[in-house]
Design a protein around this motif. Structure first.
Motif, PDB file in Angstrom:
ATOM      1  N   GLU A 175      -4.266 -49.379  98.127  1.00  0.00           N
ATOM      2  CA  GLU A 175      -3.808 -50.448  97.235  1.00  0.00           C
ATOM      3  C   GLU A 175      -3.516 -51.727  98.006  1.00  0.00           C
ATOM      4  N   VAL A 176      -2.851 -51.587  99.139  1.00  0.00           N
ATOM      5  CA  VAL A 176      -2.455 -52.752  99.930  1.00  0.00           C
ATOM      6  C   VAL A 176      -3.663 -53.419 100.580  1.00  0.00           C
ATOM      7  N   VAL A 177      -4.558 -52.621 101.158  1.00  0.00           N
ATOM      8  CA  VAL A 177      -5.722 -53.200 101.832  1.00  0.00           C
ATOM      9  C   VAL A 177      -6.656 -53.878 100.822  1.00  0.00           C
ATOM     10  N   ASN A 178      -6.789 -53.304  99.620  1.00  0.00           N
ATOM     11  CA  ASN A 178      -7.579 -53.977  98.588  1.00  0.00           C
ATOM     12  C   ASN A 178      -7.010 -55.352  98.266  1.00  0.00           C
ATOM     13  N   LEU A 179      -5.683 -55.417  98.137  1.00  0.00           N
ATOM     14  CA  LEU A 179      -5.021 -56.691  97.846  1.00  0.00           C
ATOM     15  C   LEU A 179      -5.289 -57.705  98.950  1.00  0.00           C
ATOM     16  N   VAL A 180      -5.137 -57.270 100.199  1.00  0.00           N
ATOM     17  CA  VAL A 180      -5.342 -58.176 101.337  1.00  0.00           C
ATOM     18  C   VAL A 180      -6.793 -58.625 101.401  1.00  0.00           C
ATOM     19  N   TYR A 181      -7.727 -57.680 101.235  1.00  0.00           N
ATOM     20  CA  TYR A 181      -9.142 -58.044 101.310  1.00  0.00           C
ATOM     21  C   TYR A 181      -9.494 -59.097 100.259  1.00  0.00           C
ATOM     22  N   LEU A 209      -9.044 -58.742 109.026  1.00  0.00           N
ATOM     23  CA  LEU A 209      -8.235 -57.631 108.525  1.00  0.00           C
ATOM     24  C   LEU A 209      -8.327 -56.512 109.548  1.00  0.00           C
ATOM     25  N   ALA A 210      -7.224 -56.226 110.232  1.00  0.00           N
ATOM     26  CA  ALA A 210      -7.189 -55.200 111.277  1.00  0.00           C
ATOM     27  C   ALA A 210      -6.304 -54.051 110.814  1.00  0.00           C
ATOM     28  N   VAL A 211      -6.799 -52.835 110.937  1.00  0.00           N
ATOM     29  CA  VAL A 211      -6.076 -51.641 110.487  1.00  0.00           C
ATOM     30  C   VAL A 211      -5.922 -50.675 111.656  1.00  0.00           C
ATOM     31  N   ILE A 212      -4.703 -50.194 111.866  1.00  0.00           N
ATOM     32  CA  ILE A 212      -4.466 -49.194 112.898  1.00  0.00           C
ATOM     33  C   ILE A 212      -4.737 -47.817 112.323  1.00  0.00           C
ATOM     34  N   SER A 213      -5.808 -47.191 112.792  1.00  0.00           N
ATOM     35  CA  SER A 213      -6.153 -45.819 112.447  1.00  0.00           C
ATOM     36  C   SER A 213      -5.689 -44.944 113.614  1.00  0.00           C
ATOM     37  N   SER A 214      -6.534 -44.093 114.165  1.00  0.00           N
ATOM     38  CA  SER A 214      -6.157 -43.242 115.295  1.00  0.00           C
ATOM     39  C   SER A 214      -7.394 -42.592 115.879  1.00  0.00           C
ATOM     40  N   GLY A 244     -16.405 -49.307 104.969  1.00  0.00           N
ATOM     41  CA  GLY A 244     -16.975 -49.741 103.698  1.00  0.00           C
ATOM     42  C   GLY A 244     -16.648 -51.199 103.401  1.00  0.00           C
ATOM     43  N   LEU A 245     -15.418 -51.612 103.682  1.00  0.00           N
ATOM     44  CA  LEU A 245     -15.049 -53.012 103.466  1.00  0.00           C
ATOM     45  C   LEU A 245     -15.815 -53.935 104.414  1.00  0.00           C
ATOM     46  N   ALA A 246     -16.065 -53.476 105.638  1.00  0.00           N
ATOM     47  CA  ALA A 246     -16.837 -54.288 106.586  1.00  0.00           C
ATOM     48  C   ALA A 246     -18.258 -54.504 106.068  1.00  0.00           C
ATOM     49  N   ARG A 247     -18.865 -53.449 105.511  1.00  0.00           N
ATOM     50  CA  ARG A 247     -20.199 -53.592 104.928  1.00  0.00           C
ATOM     51  C   ARG A 247     -20.168 -54.515 103.710  1.00  0.00           C
ATOM     52  N   LYS A 248     -19.144 -54.369 102.912  1.00  0.00           N
ATOM     53  CA  LYS A 248     -18.990 -55.234 101.732  1.00  0.00           C
ATOM     54  C   LYS A 248     -18.892 -56.702 102.156  1.00  0.00           C
ATOM     55  N   ALA A 249     -18.082 -56.950 103.183  1.00  0.00           N
ATOM     56  CA  ALA A 249     -17.916 -58.319 103.674  1.00  0.00           C
ATOM     57  C   ALA A 249     -19.235 -58.891 104.173  1.00  0.00           C
ATOM     58  N   ARG A 307     -22.367 -57.868 103.301  1.00  0.00           N
ATOM     59  CA  ARG A 307     -23.321 -58.038 102.202  1.00  0.00           C
ATOM     60  C   ARG A 307     -22.988 -59.252 101.339  1.00  0.00           C
ATOM     61  N   GLU A 308     -21.704 -59.467 101.110  1.00  0.00           N
ATOM     62  CA  GLU A 308     -21.275 -60.541 100.213  1.00  0.00           C
ATOM     63  C   GLU A 308     -20.997 -61.850 100.934  1.00  0.00           C
ATOM     64  N   LYS A 309     -21.139 -61.843 102.287  1.00  0.00           N
ATOM     65  CA  LYS A 309     -20.861 -63.057 103.075  1.00  0.00           C
ATOM     66  C   LYS A 309     -19.485 -63.626 102.721  1.00  0.00           C
ATOM     67  N   SER A 310     -18.498 -62.740 102.698  1.00  0.00           N
ATOM     68  CA  SER A 310     -17.163 -63.130 102.245  1.00  0.00           C
ATOM     69  C   SER A 310     -16.355 -63.864 103.304  1.00  0.00           C
ATOM     70  N   GLY A 311     -16.797 -63.801 104.560  1.00  0.00           N
ATOM     71  CA  GLY A 311     -16.042 -64.438 105.635  1.00  0.00           C
ATOM     72  C   GLY A 311     -14.921 -63.577 106.180  1.00  0.00           C
ATOM     73  N   VAL A 312     -14.789 -62.341 105.687  1.00  0.00           N
ATOM     74  CA  VAL A 312     -13.739 -61.431 106.158  1.00  0.00           C
ATOM     75  C   VAL A 312     -14.299 -60.591 107.300  1.00  0.00           C
ATOM     76  N   ARG A 313     -13.541 -60.509 108.380  1.00  0.00           N
ATOM     77  CA  ARG A 313     -13.932 -59.668 109.511  1.00  0.00           C
ATOM     78  C   ARG A 313     -12.985 -58.487 109.595  1.00  0.00           C
ATOM     79  N   CYS A 314     -13.514 -57.270 109.539  1.00  0.00           N
ATOM     80  CA  CYS A 314     -12.699 -56.057 109.553  1.00  0.00           C
ATOM     81  C   CYS A 314     -12.699 -55.440 110.951  1.00  0.00           C
ATOM     82  N   VAL A 315     -11.528 -55.044 111.407  1.00  0.00           N
ATOM     83  CA  VAL A 315     -11.358 -54.466 112.743  1.00  0.00           C
ATOM     84  C   VAL A 315     -10.592 -53.155 112.611  1.00  0.00           C
TER      85      VAL A 315
END
Length: 238
Positions: free
Chosen positions: A110-116, A127-132, A158-163, A165-173
């Motif tokens: 929910e939160v990452v969708n809002l931020v994206y 948009l940087a997310v700490i996984s593990s 998936g969000l990185a691919r979306k960004a 494809r859509e040329k949204s300007g969002v970089r996912c890390v």
């Protein structure tokens, strides 16, 4: 002025990031976490401008509260998601499993969708997310945690691919820590364990290099590579 939001800024890596970014007076920080006292302490110690927002991933108003923080910024350059829950659970206690899912899967999504969406609207931002590193395989004493960290990694992919494809300007890390000396590191110390301060410094440096995947510390890249390639029968015997 660079605007940075840190979600989960009251402890561990998130707090270390807040304190290190806070040394730069040309940065404006937005800090979100459950513990208001810790947020206020980080703000007082910061040379940067700070906005704080209490925020709990287990509460249903999480998106509303985070949106209130995002609304205080005309432009957002970087959002780092550091929040999470993890407990060893060899007895498969459903209460622990449920909390892990609520925080690391439902709340995270929910939160990452809002931020994206916010970053895509402005056509700019990281948009940087700490996984593990542990999210590369399933482990017997914390199956829910490792599975939830894999979910985070795949979701951000998936969000990185979306960004793209859509040329949204969002970089996912995706940030992949090994052992870090935080409250989640039960039973430590472990090999190659680093301090939250060391982890934060490497994350900041890695985000400047605009990498897609970022291992912390860097030597954990080798472990990640081995976990991904190791055949399951060998992994089972470890």
């Amino acid at each position: 002025m660079k605007n940075i939001i840190i979600i989960g800024a009251s402890s561990g890596i998130g707090r270390a990031l807040a304190l290190q970014y806070g040394r730069n007076p040309e940065i404006r920080l937005g800090l979100a976490a459950r513990r208001e006292g810790e947020l206020r302490d980080a703000a007082v110690r910061s040379a940067a401008g700070c906005e704080i927002q209490t925020f709990d991933l287990e509460q249903r108003d999480r998106a509303e509260r985070l949106d209130a923080l995002l609304a205080r910024f005309d432009r957002i350059d970087l959002v780092i998601y550091c929040a999470g829950f993890g407990e060893l659970n060899p007895q498969l206690d459903w209460a622990l499993c449920r909390r892990t899912l609520e925080v690391n899967v439902t709340g995270f999504t929910e939160v990452v969708n809002l931020v994206y969406r916010r970053l895509a609207e402005q056509k700019h931002g990281q948009l940087a997310v700490i996984s593990s590193v542990g999210g590369w395989r399933g482990f017997e004493n914390d199956s829910g945690y490792s599975a939830s960290k894999a979910y985070m990694r795949y979701y951000l992919e998936g969000l990185a691919r979306k960004a793209n494809r859509e040329k949204s300007g969002v970089r996912c890390v995706t940030i992949l820590p090994g052992f870090v000396d935080t409250a989640m590191a039960k039973g430590g110390p472990f090999f190659w364990m680093c301090s939250p301060e060391t982890a934060a410094a490497q994350i900041i440096a890695g985000l400047r290099r605009r990498k897609r995947y970022l291992y912390v510390t860097r030597r954990w890249r080798l472990v990640g590579w081995l976990l991904r390639l190791l055949p399951y029968p060998w992994f089972e015997r470890l």
